[in-house]
Design a protein around this motif. Structure first.
Motif, PDB file in Angstrom:
ATOM      1  N   THR A 129       0.542  -1.083  -0.251  1.00 40.25           N
ATOM      2  CA  THR A 129       0.342   0.003  -0.324  1.00 40.25           C
ATOM      3  C   THR A 129       1.173   1.122  -0.269  1.00 40.25           C
ATOM      4  OG1 THR A 129      -1.622  -1.204   0.596  1.00 40.25           O
ATOM      5  CG2 THR A 129      -2.082   1.164   0.965  1.00 40.25           C
ATOM      6  N   GLY A 130       2.261   1.094   0.538  1.00 39.49           N
ATOM      7  CA  GLY A 130       2.578   2.546   0.683  1.00 39.49           C
ATOM      8  C   GLY A 130       3.286   2.659  -0.789  1.00 39.49           C
ATOM      9  N   LEU A 131       4.124   1.371  -1.255  1.00 37.95           N
ATOM     10  CA  LEU A 131       4.519   1.667  -2.772  1.00 37.95           C
ATOM     11  C   LEU A 131       3.371   2.257  -3.539  1.00 37.95           C
ATOM     12  CD1 LEU A 131       6.739   1.184  -5.002  1.00 37.95           C
ATOM     13  CD2 LEU A 131       6.254  -1.105  -4.738  1.00 37.95           C
ATOM     14  N   PHE A 132       2.088   2.222  -3.299  1.00 39.17           N
ATOM     15  CA  PHE A 132       0.880   2.732  -3.800  1.00 39.17           C
ATOM     16  C   PHE A 132       1.324   3.779  -4.239  1.00 39.17           C
ATOM     17  CE2 PHE A 132      -3.135   3.581  -4.216  1.00 39.17           C
ATOM     18  CZ  PHE A 132      -3.735   3.133  -6.003  1.00 39.17           C
ATOM     19  N   ASN A 133       0.713   4.030  -2.603  1.00 42.02           N
ATOM     20  CA  ASN A 133       1.166   5.399  -2.372  1.00 42.02           C
ATOM     21  C   ASN A 133       1.520   6.314  -3.145  1.00 42.02           C
ATOM     22  OD1 ASN A 133      -1.646   5.314  -1.570  1.00 42.02           O
ATOM     23  ND2 ASN A 133      -0.842   4.548   1.360  1.00 42.02           N
ATOM     24  N   LEU A 134       3.422   6.032  -2.704  1.00 42.40           N
ATOM     25  CA  LEU A 134       4.208   6.605  -2.953  1.00 42.40           C
ATOM     26  C   LEU A 134       4.345   6.709  -4.446  1.00 42.40           C
ATOM     27  CD1 LEU A 134       7.300   7.709  -2.490  1.00 42.40           C
ATOM     28  CD2 LEU A 134       8.250   5.177  -2.562  1.00 42.40           C
ATOM     29  N   LEU A 135       3.879   5.406  -5.440  1.00 46.00           N
ATOM     30  CA  LEU A 135       3.705   5.849  -6.939  1.00 46.00           C
ATOM     31  C   LEU A 135       3.200   7.002  -7.640  1.00 46.00           C
ATOM     32  CD1 LEU A 135       3.729   2.211  -7.690  1.00 46.00           C
ATOM     33  CD2 LEU A 135       5.454   3.542  -8.810  1.00 46.00           C
ATOM     34  N   TRP A 136       1.612   7.245  -6.523  1.00 46.14           N
ATOM     35  CA  TRP A 136       0.635   7.922  -6.802  1.00 46.14           C
ATOM     36  C   TRP A 136       1.183   9.705  -6.719  1.00 46.14           C
ATOM     37  CZ3 TRP A 136      -2.628   8.784 -10.519  1.00 46.14           C
ATOM     38  CH2 TRP A 136      -2.824   7.346 -10.466  1.00 46.14           C
ATOM     39  N   THR A 137       1.956   9.672  -5.483  1.00 42.83           N
ATOM     40  CA  THR A 137       2.713  10.814  -5.040  1.00 42.83           C
ATOM     41  C   THR A 137       3.750  11.608  -5.929  1.00 42.83           C
ATOM     42  OG1 THR A 137       2.267  10.350  -2.263  1.00 42.83           O
ATOM     43  CG2 THR A 137       3.914  12.113  -3.218  1.00 42.83           C
ATOM     44  N   THR A 138       4.451  10.628  -6.304  1.00 45.90           N
ATOM     45  CA  THR A 138       5.679  10.559  -8.028  1.00 45.90           C
ATOM     46  C   THR A 138       4.938  11.698  -8.957  1.00 45.90           C
ATOM     47  OG1 THR A 138       7.500   9.185  -6.941  1.00 45.90           O
ATOM     48  CG2 THR A 138       7.390   9.856  -9.124  1.00 45.90           C
ATOM     49  N   VAL A 139       3.232  10.677  -9.298  1.00 44.68           N
ATOM     50  CA  VAL A 139       2.542  11.305 -10.240  1.00 44.68           C
ATOM     51  C   VAL A 139       2.107  12.647 -10.519  1.00 44.68           C
ATOM     52  CG1 VAL A 139       0.781  10.444 -12.024  1.00 44.68           C
ATOM     53  CG2 VAL A 139       2.375   8.875 -11.722  1.00 44.68           C
ATOM     54  N   THR A 140       1.910  12.738  -9.125  1.00 43.52           N
ATOM     55  CA  THR A 140       1.090  13.951  -8.596  1.00 43.52           C
ATOM     56  C   THR A 140       2.422  15.251  -9.541  1.00 43.52           C
ATOM     57  OG1 THR A 140      -0.348  12.919  -7.319  1.00 43.52           O
ATOM     58  CG2 THR A 140      -0.611  15.093  -6.899  1.00 43.52           C
ATOM     59  N   VAL A 141       3.001  15.323  -8.432  1.00 40.65           N
ATOM     60  CA  VAL A 141       4.575  16.011  -8.517  1.00 40.65           C
ATOM     61  C   VAL A 141       4.574  15.768  -9.780  1.00 40.65           C
ATOM     62  CG1 VAL A 141       7.118  16.367  -7.416  1.00 40.65           C
ATOM     63  CG2 VAL A 141       5.898  15.901  -6.151  1.00 40.65           C
ATOM     64  N   LEU A 142       4.530  14.708 -11.052  1.00 41.44           N
ATOM     65  CA  LEU A 142       5.440  15.418 -12.040  1.00 41.44           C
ATOM     66  C   LEU A 142       4.422  15.981 -12.831  1.00 41.44           C
ATOM     67  CD1 LEU A 142       6.315  11.419 -12.963  1.00 41.44           C
ATOM     68  CD2 LEU A 142       8.176  13.686 -12.702  1.00 41.44           C
ATOM     69  N   MET A 143       3.037  16.319 -12.350  1.00 37.16           N
ATOM     70  CA  MET A 143       1.543  17.109 -12.500  1.00 37.16           C
ATOM     71  C   MET A 143       1.687  18.046 -12.396  1.00 37.16           C
ATOM     72  SD  MET A 143      -0.083  14.559 -14.500  1.00 37.16           S
ATOM     73  CE  MET A 143       0.482  13.575 -14.622  1.00 37.16           C
ATOM     74  N   VAL A 144       2.301  18.447 -11.197  1.00 37.70           N
ATOM     75  CA  VAL A 144       2.232  19.721 -11.307  1.00 37.70           C
ATOM     76  C   VAL A 144       3.608  19.892 -11.072  1.00 37.70           C
ATOM     77  CG1 VAL A 144       2.754  20.937  -8.689  1.00 37.70           C
ATOM     78  CG2 VAL A 144       0.954  19.353  -8.460  1.00 37.70           C
ATOM     79  N   VAL A 145       4.833  19.531 -11.500  1.00 32.81           N
ATOM     80  CA  VAL A 145       6.782  20.367 -11.159  1.00 32.81           C
ATOM     81  C   VAL A 145       6.240  20.377 -13.362  1.00 32.81           C
ATOM     82  CG1 VAL A 145       8.893  20.198 -11.334  1.00 32.81           C
ATOM     83  CG2 VAL A 145       6.827  19.837  -9.315  1.00 32.81           C
ATOM     84  N   ARG A 146       5.789  19.138 -13.869  1.00 31.49           N
ATOM     85  CA  ARG A 146       6.429  19.418 -15.261  1.00 31.49           C
ATOM     86  C   ARG A 146       7.630  19.641 -16.226  1.00 31.49           C
ATOM     87  NH1 ARG A 146       0.523  21.575 -16.865  1.00 31.49           N
ATOM     88  NH2 ARG A 146       2.513  23.677 -16.831  1.00 31.49           N
ATOM     89  N   PRO A 147       8.600  19.477 -15.771  1.00 28.41           N
ATOM     90  CA  PRO A 147       9.286  18.986 -15.613  1.00 28.41           C
ATOM     91  C   PRO A 147       9.643  19.688 -17.651  1.00 28.41           C
ATOM     92  CG  PRO A 147      10.138  17.465 -14.862  1.00 28.41           C
ATOM     93  CD  PRO A 147       8.477  17.895 -14.987  1.00 28.41           C
ATOM     94  N   GLY A 148      10.168  20.658 -17.751  1.00 22.83           N
ATOM     95  CA  GLY A 148      10.320  21.043 -19.291  1.00 22.83           C
ATOM     96  C   GLY A 148       9.582  22.400 -19.954  1.00 22.83           C
ATOM     97  N   SER A 149       8.297  21.946 -18.515  1.00 22.70           N
ATOM     98  CA  SER A 149       6.971  23.298 -18.538  1.00 22.70           C
ATOM     99  C   SER A 149       7.717  24.723 -19.268  1.00 22.70           C
ATOM    100  CB  SER A 149       6.397  23.164 -17.829  1.00 22.70           C
ATOM    101  OG  SER A 149       5.725  24.041 -16.981  1.00 22.70           O
ATOM    102  N   THR A 150       6.397  25.346 -20.068  1.00 21.03           N
ATOM    103  CA  THR A 150       6.815  26.683 -20.209  1.00 21.03           C
ATOM    104  C   THR A 150       6.217  27.578 -19.731  1.00 21.03           C
ATOM    105  OG1 THR A 150       4.706  26.362 -22.140  1.00 21.03           O
ATOM    106  CG2 THR A 150       7.221  26.207 -22.830  1.00 21.03           C
ATOM    107  N   THR A 151       4.965  26.761 -18.602  1.00 16.04           N
ATOM    108  CA  THR A 151       4.624  27.294 -17.254  1.00 16.04           C
ATOM    109  C   THR A 151       5.465  28.573 -16.134  1.00 16.04           C
ATOM    110  OG1 THR A 151       3.914  25.763 -16.069  1.00 16.04           O
ATOM    111  CG2 THR A 151       2.692  25.943 -18.145  1.00 16.04           C
ATOM    112  N   GLY A 152       6.263  27.890 -16.546  1.00 12.83           N
ATOM    113  CA  GLY A 152       7.446  29.033 -15.377  1.00 12.83           C
ATOM    114  C   GLY A 152       7.296  27.957 -14.076  1.00 12.83           C
ATOM    115  N   ALA A 153       6.845  27.384 -13.886  1.00  9.57           N
ATOM    116  CA  ALA A 153       6.570  26.319 -13.026  1.00  9.57           C
ATOM    117  C   ALA A 153       7.583  25.313 -12.747  1.00  9.57           C
ATOM    118  CB  ALA A 153       5.245  25.243 -12.358  1.00  9.57           C
TER     119      ALA A 153
END
Length: 153
Positions: A129-153
């Motif tokens: 369950t912790g692994l599942f939650n860690l994976l979703w947390t990582t996906v959420t961070v990627l969705m927010v940060v979006r490396p290479g994004s042009t939004t300046g985030a």
């Protein structure tokens, strides 16, 4: 249309993945309580409710990648590395949930109902369950940060 798709994607993630995360996280501790009090109807009912929540919201959670892909297509970012990584991590999280968490919950629930020694310790389920939650947390961070994004985030 992009804003609509993104809104539905985010709402689906919150409303579908959130309950699975909470219910799956509560299941191991509830299992330990049920094993400590064999034959307790309340403990069995709690486990059944948590397992049902995980199963139902896992099925509803299919909407998250569906609307995510539609949003990504609308934004023209389907080939971006952060999105491909997010897709791979989402698939891995789904596999952990479907192949490890849900079957182990079902087995532990059966063991509690039958008042027999569990086939797997609740701690192993907690790890998955912790692994599942860690994976979703990582996906959420990627969705927010979006490396290479042009939004300046």
């Amino acid at each position: 249309m992009t804003k609509f798709l993104l809104s539905v994607h985010v709402l689906a993630a919150i409303l579908a993945i959130g309950p699975v995360t909470v219910a799956a996280g509560a299941f191991p501790a509830s299992t330990r309580r049920a094993l400590a009090a064999p034959g307790g109807e309340r403990e069995v009912a709690v486990l059944r409710g948590l397992h049902r929540t995980c199963r139902v919201y896992a099925a509803v959670g299919i909407a998250v990648p569906v609307f995510g892909l539609a949003t990504a297509n609308s934004l023209g970012v389907l080939g971006d590395a952060w999105l491909i990584t997010s897709i791979a991590l989402t698939a891995l999280a789904a596999a952990v949930l479907v192949l490890l968490v849900l079957p182990r919950q079902a087995a532990l629930l059966d063991d509690v109902v039958a008042s027999r020694r569990p086939r797997w310790p609740p701690s192993r389920l907690a790890m998955h369950t912790g692994l599942f939650n860690l994976l979703w947390t990582t996906v959420t961070v990627l969705m927010v940060v979006r490396p290479g994004s042009t939004t300046g985030a």
